[in-house]
Design a protein around this motif. Structure first.
Motif, PDB file in Angstrom:
ATOM      1  N   MET A   1       0.850  -1.195   0.000  1.00  0.00           N
ATOM      2  CA  MET A   1       0.000   0.000   0.000  1.00  0.00           C
ATOM      3  C   MET A   1       0.886   1.245   0.000  1.00  0.00           C
ATOM      4  O   MET A   1       1.864   1.323   0.742  1.00  0.00           O
ATOM      5  CB  MET A   1      -0.917  -0.004   1.230  1.00  0.00           C
ATOM      6  N   GLU A 256      -9.637   0.390   5.282  1.00  0.00           N
ATOM      7  CA  GLU A 256      -8.500   1.118   5.830  1.00  0.00           C
ATOM      8  C   GLU A 256      -8.558   1.200   7.349  1.00  0.00           C
ATOM      9  O   GLU A 256      -7.518   1.274   8.012  1.00  0.00           O
ATOM     10  CB  GLU A 256      -8.437   2.511   5.210  1.00  0.00           C
ATOM     11  N   LYS A 264     -12.199  -4.806   1.374  1.00  0.00           N
ATOM     12  CA  LYS A 264     -11.402  -4.613   0.158  1.00  0.00           C
ATOM     13  C   LYS A 264     -12.046  -5.348  -1.015  1.00  0.00           C
ATOM     14  O   LYS A 264     -12.139  -4.814  -2.126  1.00  0.00           O
ATOM     15  CB  LYS A 264      -9.980  -5.130   0.387  1.00  0.00           C
ATOM     16  N   TYR A 321      -8.640   5.436  -3.877  1.00  0.00           N
ATOM     17  CA  TYR A 321      -8.520   4.383  -2.858  1.00  0.00           C
ATOM     18  C   TYR A 321      -7.806   3.167  -3.451  1.00  0.00           C
ATOM     19  O   TYR A 321      -6.835   2.638  -2.874  1.00  0.00           O
ATOM     20  CB  TYR A 321      -9.910   3.945  -2.382  1.00  0.00           C
ATOM     21  N   TRP A 325      -3.972   1.337  -2.703  1.00  0.00           N
ATOM     22  CA  TRP A 325      -3.823  -0.032  -2.217  1.00  0.00           C
ATOM     23  C   TRP A 325      -2.950  -0.880  -3.121  1.00  0.00           C
ATOM     24  O   TRP A 325      -2.292  -1.819  -2.650  1.00  0.00           O
ATOM     25  CB  TRP A 325      -5.192  -0.714  -2.127  1.00  0.00           C
ATOM     26  N   THR A 326      -2.977  -0.594  -4.417  1.00  0.00           N
ATOM     27  CA  THR A 326      -2.377  -1.519  -5.387  1.00  0.00           C
ATOM     28  C   THR A 326      -1.185  -0.953  -6.162  1.00  0.00           C
ATOM     29  O   THR A 326      -0.411  -1.716  -6.714  1.00  0.00           O
ATOM     30  CB  THR A 326      -3.433  -1.926  -6.427  1.00  0.00           C
TER      31      THR A 326
END
Length: 604
Positions: A1, A256, A264, A321, A325-326
């Protein structure tokens, strides 16, 4: 992240995006404070000067449209205004806006005191009794969410502690109401366009760690949408677009806060349903009216009510978002496309007001909101959108020792990394001298918005990886110079150009080559839109004139049009004219058009 860098450390520099921010800031300041508060005053029984009796309503100093005292959504706009103002206080240190914001928060505290029971709404509490009785009322939870959101931003971004005190008392009201509804009518909690509530309660819990916000989040975390997504259904087709997206943002915020994988997974399932498995218009939108278009049937729904702006803004926030994360550049590419063809294209460059929808049928014109007499939902998301830029440019991956440049927006970053202060500036690399632009006549890149310059200045020599996103639209190999020397062995993986150096005082020149291409509608492949990089080009014509030529080689019927200007860019960008057609057409960026008649999709 990865982590976005605090907007307080990012300053947007002069250029196209700064220009739009300034238009927006002027609009925020122009709006009368009493008018912004009018519905809160009326609900609290405060008589505004000269308005005890309206002798001439047409000339009364009030906001109208969706902000009129007769509208059930009255008061929604102020929450957006507060969030936008607070964002500029954080990124620009705008003390004039802060003074106005602090005064508004103080007046809301006054209204809350007069209302009693913790209520700070611009609408009556009895609207929530209508929800309890399953009676029709227009989205009271939507209205209240905006107030909660604005107060949260005032506390988080502008440091206004009084805003948190107001929120705490209003949260107590919600605890009592939701507790009663769990006994009387549990359905009421999930009515009234309530989707944004989950995200704001989780945000307040993360900010305060107070148990009551966690309890409230728990009472707003089980909508039918989540169950349908978990079951693998198409949960969106023909459903209200902007009522659904906030639920996905709430799931993202839950992930989160808790780290639980189910949240997720729900967020990713929503994205798959909304984007991956649905397709989109060339602009990035995927709705008609206010509803999701069925998968890959965009052509069937082409009209004057495509791409509601609220959906553009909220899908960009959702993409952010997922990007954090990715680190997946497809989300950053999606954001970029929507910045040019939504954030910019649907903002009136003169007034700052929005186009509710972005018409995409042939012979369209944008319909602009007025400054004081409409206040659609999109008025609110637009004023917030133009403050978002500092938050989506730079990110850091501490574990990898990496600074990521996600968006190419002229800006300056003051980054504190491993005890060292580092300044990064990115600009469009065009040379100016007394309002004249000079270029090497052999270097056509000097006339392109995609020739970029980045300057790095570190207090002491500091090793880290600078990762520059290579957009999906780039054609061929990027060209990179480090301190004037071209780099021949480029490391490009997963959509990033990685530069691993010991940085002190260096300059990078990056050229991202693009080409004009034709993008077809999935269900009507004979219909194409013209794009240059992420920018949709609109033909200045009142009907589909057709484009005759090889769609794989549009350069055979499109020629670039250059002109020296004294505006954002010293050379006109992304402008083309057809040739060899029955009737030749000028194409310009959709975001540049205000009152022109245009066509986006042509038969080919």
């Amino acid at each position: 992240m990865i982590r976005e860098i605090d907007k307080k450390r990012v300053n947007v520099l002069p250029g196209l995006f700064r220009e739009r921010m300034q238009v927006n800031r002027s609009y925020l300041m122009e709006l009368d404070t009493q008018c912004l508060l009018q519905n809160f005053y009326l609900e609290a029984g405060i008589v505004m000067p000269g308005l005890q009796v309206l002798e001439d309503p047409a000339s009364a100093n009030l906001h109208w449209g969706w902000e009129a005292p007769t509208c059930q959504l009255r008061g929604h706009f102020l929450g957006h205004w507060m969030a936008a103002a607070a964002s500029l206080v954080a990124s620009e240190n705008d003390q004039e806006l802060k003074a106005k914001l602090d005064h508004i928060v103080a007046e809301l505290a006054r209204c809350q005191e007069l209302n009693g029971d913790g209520w700070v709404g611009s609408i009556p509490e009895k609207f929530f009794e209508k929800l309890a009785n399953d009676a029709y009322v227009w989205s009271p939870q939507y209205v209240m969410h905006k107030t909660l959101m604005g107060l949260t931003a005032a506390y988080k971004d502008a440091g206004n502690k009084q805003a948190l005190e107001i929120l705490s008392r209003q949260a107590d009201w919600y605890l009592r109401w939701t507790d009663e509804m769990q006994k009387r009518n549990p359905r009421a909690i999930y009515h009234g366009e309530e989707g944004g509530m989950l995200e704001v309660w989780v945000e307040l819990y993360l900010l305060t760690k107070e148990e009551k916000y966690k309890i409230l989040a728990g009472r707003y975390c089980d909508p039918k949408l989540f169950r349908d997504l978990s079951d693998g259904k198409d949960a969106l087709t023909n459903c209200h677009s902007n009522a659904s997206i906030p639920w996905a943002q709430g799931a993202a915020k839950m992930y989160e806060a808790t780290g639980e994988g189910k949240w997720k997974e729900l967020t990713e399932r929503f994205w798959k349903c909304a984007v991956t498995d649905r397709g989109m218009y060339s602009t990035g939108g995927a709705n008609s009216g206010e509803f999701w278009v069925p998968p890959y049937r965009q052509g069937e729904y082409l009209g004057v009510r495509n791409q509601e702006f609220c959906t553009v803004y909220n899908m960009v926030r959702l993409a952010d978002y997922l990007y954090r994360w990715t680190k997946d550049t497809r989300y950053a590419d999606y954001i970029e496309r929507n910045l040019y063809n939504g954030f910019l294209a649907q903002q009136n460059v003169a007034t700052g007001t929005p186009a509710y929808f972005l018409p995409l049928q042939a012979g369209s014109k944008k319909k602009w909101g007025s400054k004081r007499h409409d206040f659609w939902c999109c008025h609110g998301t637009m004023v917030q959108a133009q403050t978002l830029y500092p938050s989506i440019i730079y990110y850091e991956d501490e574990a990898q020792g990496e600074l990521l440049v996600s968006q190419y927006i002229p800006s300056a970053l003051n980054w504190h990394y491993k005890g060292t202060d580092i300044r990064v500036e990115q600009t469009t690399n065009m040379k100016y001298y007394n309002d004249q632009a000079f270029f090497d006549e052999q270097d056509q890149g000097q006339m392109s918005r995609w020739l970029l310059k980045l300057e790095i200045h570190a207090e002491t020599e500091t090793p880290f990886v600078l990762s520059l996103r290579i957009p999906e639209w780039v054609k061929g190999q990027p060209v990179v110079h480090l301190d004037g020397k071209e780099l021949s062995d480029l490391t490009i993986t997963d959509g990033y150009l990685h530069l691993s150096e010991v940085w002190k005082d260096q300059q990078i020149e990056l050229y991202l080559p693009d080409e004009v291409e034709l993008v077809e509608l999935p269900d009507q492949p004979e219909m194409v839109a013209v794009m240059e990089g992420p920018v949709v080009l609109a033909g200045l014509c009142d009907s589909d004139k057709g484009l005759h030529g090889d769609r794989k080689h549009p350069e055979t019927f499109l020629r670039v049009q250059r002109e020296h200007t004294y505006e954002t860019y010293p050379w006109r960008q992304s402008t083309f004219r057809t040739y060899g057609q029955t009737e030749n057409i000028l194409f310009r960026p959709l975001y540049e058009l205000t009152d022109e008649t245009y066509t986006v999709y042509f038969t080919n």
